[in-house]
Write a protein that holds these residues in place. Structure first.
Motif, short mmCIF file in Angstrom:
data_model
loop_
_atom_site.label_atom_id
_atom_site.label_comp_id
_atom_site.label_asym_id
_atom_site.label_seq_id
_atom_site.Cartn_x
_atom_site.Cartn_y
_atom_site.Cartn_z
N SER A 345 66.26 15.20 -6.15
CA SER A 345 65.36 15.58 -7.23
C SER A 345 64.71 14.36 -7.87
N GLN A 346 65.51 13.32 -8.13
CA GLN A 346 64.98 12.10 -8.74
C GLN A 346 63.93 11.45 -7.84
N ALA A 347 64.23 11.36 -6.55
CA ALA A 347 63.31 10.71 -5.62
C ALA A 347 62.02 11.52 -5.45
N THR A 348 62.17 12.84 -5.28
CA THR A 348 61.00 13.70 -5.07
C THR A 348 60.10 13.70 -6.30
N ASN A 349 60.70 13.81 -7.47
CA ASN A 349 59.91 13.82 -8.71
C ASN A 349 59.17 12.50 -8.91
N TYR A 350 59.83 11.41 -8.58
CA TYR A 350 59.22 10.08 -8.72
C TYR A 350 57.99 9.95 -7.81
N LEU A 351 58.15 10.31 -6.54
CA LEU A 351 57.04 10.18 -5.60
C LEU A 351 55.92 11.17 -5.89
N ASN A 352 56.29 12.41 -6.20
CA ASN A 352 55.27 13.43 -6.51
C ASN A 352 54.45 13.05 -7.75
N LYS A 353 55.11 12.47 -8.75
CA LYS A 353 54.42 12.08 -9.98
C LYS A 353 53.37 11.01 -9.69
N ILE A 354 53.73 10.03 -8.87
CA ILE A 354 52.77 8.97 -8.53
C ILE A 354 51.58 9.56 -7.77
N MET A 355 51.86 10.45 -6.82
CA MET A 355 50.78 11.04 -6.02
C MET A 355 49.86 11.89 -6.88
N THR A 356 50.44 12.66 -7.79
CA THR A 356 49.64 13.53 -8.66
C THR A 356 48.82 12.72 -9.66
N VAL A 366 54.91 -1.48 3.52
CA VAL A 366 55.06 -2.49 4.56
C VAL A 366 56.42 -2.33 5.21
N ASP A 367 56.43 -2.21 6.54
CA ASP A 367 57.68 -2.11 7.30
C ASP A 367 58.56 -0.99 6.74
N ASN A 368 59.79 -1.30 6.35
CA ASN A 368 60.72 -0.29 5.84
C ASN A 368 60.96 -0.44 4.34
N SER A 369 59.96 -0.99 3.62
CA SER A 369 60.16 -1.33 2.20
C SER A 369 60.37 -0.10 1.31
N MET A 370 59.90 1.07 1.74
CA MET A 370 60.10 2.29 0.94
C MET A 370 61.03 3.27 1.65
N ALA A 371 61.82 2.78 2.58
CA ALA A 371 62.67 3.67 3.38
C ALA A 371 63.69 4.43 2.52
N GLY A 372 64.27 3.77 1.55
CA GLY A 372 65.32 4.39 0.74
C GLY A 372 64.81 5.56 -0.08
N ILE A 373 63.71 5.37 -0.79
CA ILE A 373 63.16 6.43 -1.63
C ILE A 373 62.63 7.57 -0.77
N ALA A 374 62.05 7.26 0.40
CA ALA A 374 61.59 8.30 1.32
C ALA A 374 62.76 9.11 1.86
#
Length: 430
Positions: A345-356, A366-374
């Protein structure tokens, strides 16, 4: 034929069969196998069950683990006519075993080396051999697995296209686990088109996988005819100074894809590692019970730690720090389930908020720099070569979309790849 490169591996054609003979040199291991069949062909990370080969996960404790059956994934590939050439080295236990320890090392396969710079650049992990074997031109495709970065990292380090799909689109049954909540397998190839074809051959619903679903096949014609003029990608202000990203953004602009810049907010996923630890304590015994060879003498992490302690020089030269943590884990089932709910929930809300807030469709990293949050959000990620640093080290642009949006990822990646054409094979490996 016999090809001597950074790795020395004998390959011979016998009638309609291709046989691969073990040769240990500079860290790449391909298990002995003679399998009949036609191309396309693929190489597997050595945590995926495929008869008649053992599934070692890079560990001496699993050296003789010839499984009961093919994994669900391998069955799917064989149904599509794929020839499984063999298995390749990985970071032991998918790099959730020791700390600190080198990426690409296992007690079974030794140290995997990067063909773009042997003993200069790391191979990426944990799907090290899966990346190196394709970059070194031993096969057209390989299968890796990822919990957090283990496909994206070796794909980037070896200038490959790699997909970390939405978790559940590809079965995990018969794959040695870290976390049933974060694990997935995925295709690694030299180009986007082959990657999409391989992905289509891998997907399928598996009733033994609790997160499995019927994923849509990639429409290859849509991918080729896709009009990107209304697509907007989002790029963090933190990476704008990257010279390769600047070139990549220009390539995207030429295709008709625009971009917006966002200022990332800080985020925290405090339970991420705890989930990996607690899941592995539960999920590894389940794999051993349901899929491993019945003669295997270890049944859980504690057994493996004790096995390795009998000969730490060859079995665990870098220690067993993480496995010792797993052994002592006391998280309850209820606590673990709540951690998973909160983290996703924390990760999805964070990413969705930025996109919206910034009105874009796809993240760029770059490379795997956002692998954890994804991984935490169960968002798919597709990484594509974008060039080479001044010292020759490969680097990739990575596209990240909302769950179950692999088609959009492939559409954009295909347009970008055809415009940029940045990949160059390592010298002497053509």
């Amino acid at each position: 034929f016999k090809q001597k490169t950074a790795y020395e591996i004998g390959v011979r054609l016998v009638g309609s069969e291709m046989c691969i003979r073990d040769r240990y040199s500079d860290g790449l291991i391909i298990s002995t196998a003679c399998l009949g069949g036609e191309i396309p062909h693929a190489i597997l990370k050595d945590n995926i069950d495929a008869l008649p080969m053992s599934t070692t996960a890079g560990s001496a404790a699993f050296k003789n683990n010839i499984p009961n059956n093919d994994s669900f994934l391998v069955k799917r590939l064989k149904e599509k006519g794929a020839l499984i050439l063999g298995k390749v080295n990985l970071s032991e236990w998918a790099y959730y075993f020791c700390r600190p320890c080198p990426v690409g090392y296992s007690s079974i396969g030794g140290q995997t080396l990067n063909p773009y710079g042997r003993k200069v650049f790391e191979s990426g992990g944990s799907s090290s051999g899966s990346g190196v074997s394709i970059a070194a031109n031993f096969a057209a495709a390989s299968i890796g697995s990822e919990t957090s970065g283990s496909i994206l990292s070796p794909s980037s380090k070896n200038s490959l296209v790699g997909l970390k799909p939405t978790i559940g689109s590809i079965s995990r049954s018969g794959i040695v686990p870290i976390s049933s909540f974060f694990d997935t397998s995925g295709p690694m190839t030299t180009n986007v088109y082959d990657n999409a074809i391989l992905y289509n051959s891998m997907i399928g619903f598996d009733d033994k996988d609790e997160l499995s679903y019927n994923a849509d096949k990639i429409d290859l014609e849509e991918m080729k005819s896709f009009d990107p003029k209304n697509i907007v990608v989002g790029i963090s202000s933190n990476i704008l100074k990257d010279s390769l990203i600047a070139i990549a953004l220009n390539d995207l602009k030429i295709t008709g894809i625009s971009n917006v810049i966002y200022n990332p907010e800080k985020y925290s996923l405090p339970s991420f590692r705890s989930i990996l630890t607690s899941d592995m304590k539960r999920d590894l015994p389940k794999y051993i019970s349901n899929y491993a060879n019945k003669d295997i003498q270890v049944h859980n992490v504690t057994d493996i730690v004790e096995f390795n302690n009998k000969d730490t020089l060859t079995h665990a030269p870098y220690g067993q720090y993480i496995f010792n943590e797993i052994k002592e884990d006391k998280v309850s089932d209820v606590e673990l389930e709540q951690m998973k709910i909160n983290t996703k929930s924390q990760a999805t809300n964070y990413l969705n908020k930025i996109m919206t807030n910034n009105d874009f469709d796809i993240f760029i990293s770059v490379d795997n720099s956002m692998a954890g949050i994804a991984a935490a959000a169960h968002f798919p990620a597709l990484t594509i070569p974008m060039g080479y640093r001044s010292d020759g080290q490969p680097s990739n642009i990575t596209f990240i979309a909302k769950s179950k949006n692999e088609q959009l990822l492939y559409n954009i990646a295909y347009k970008y790849e055809n415009q940029s054409k940045r990949r160059v094979a390592p010298k002497k490996y053509n």
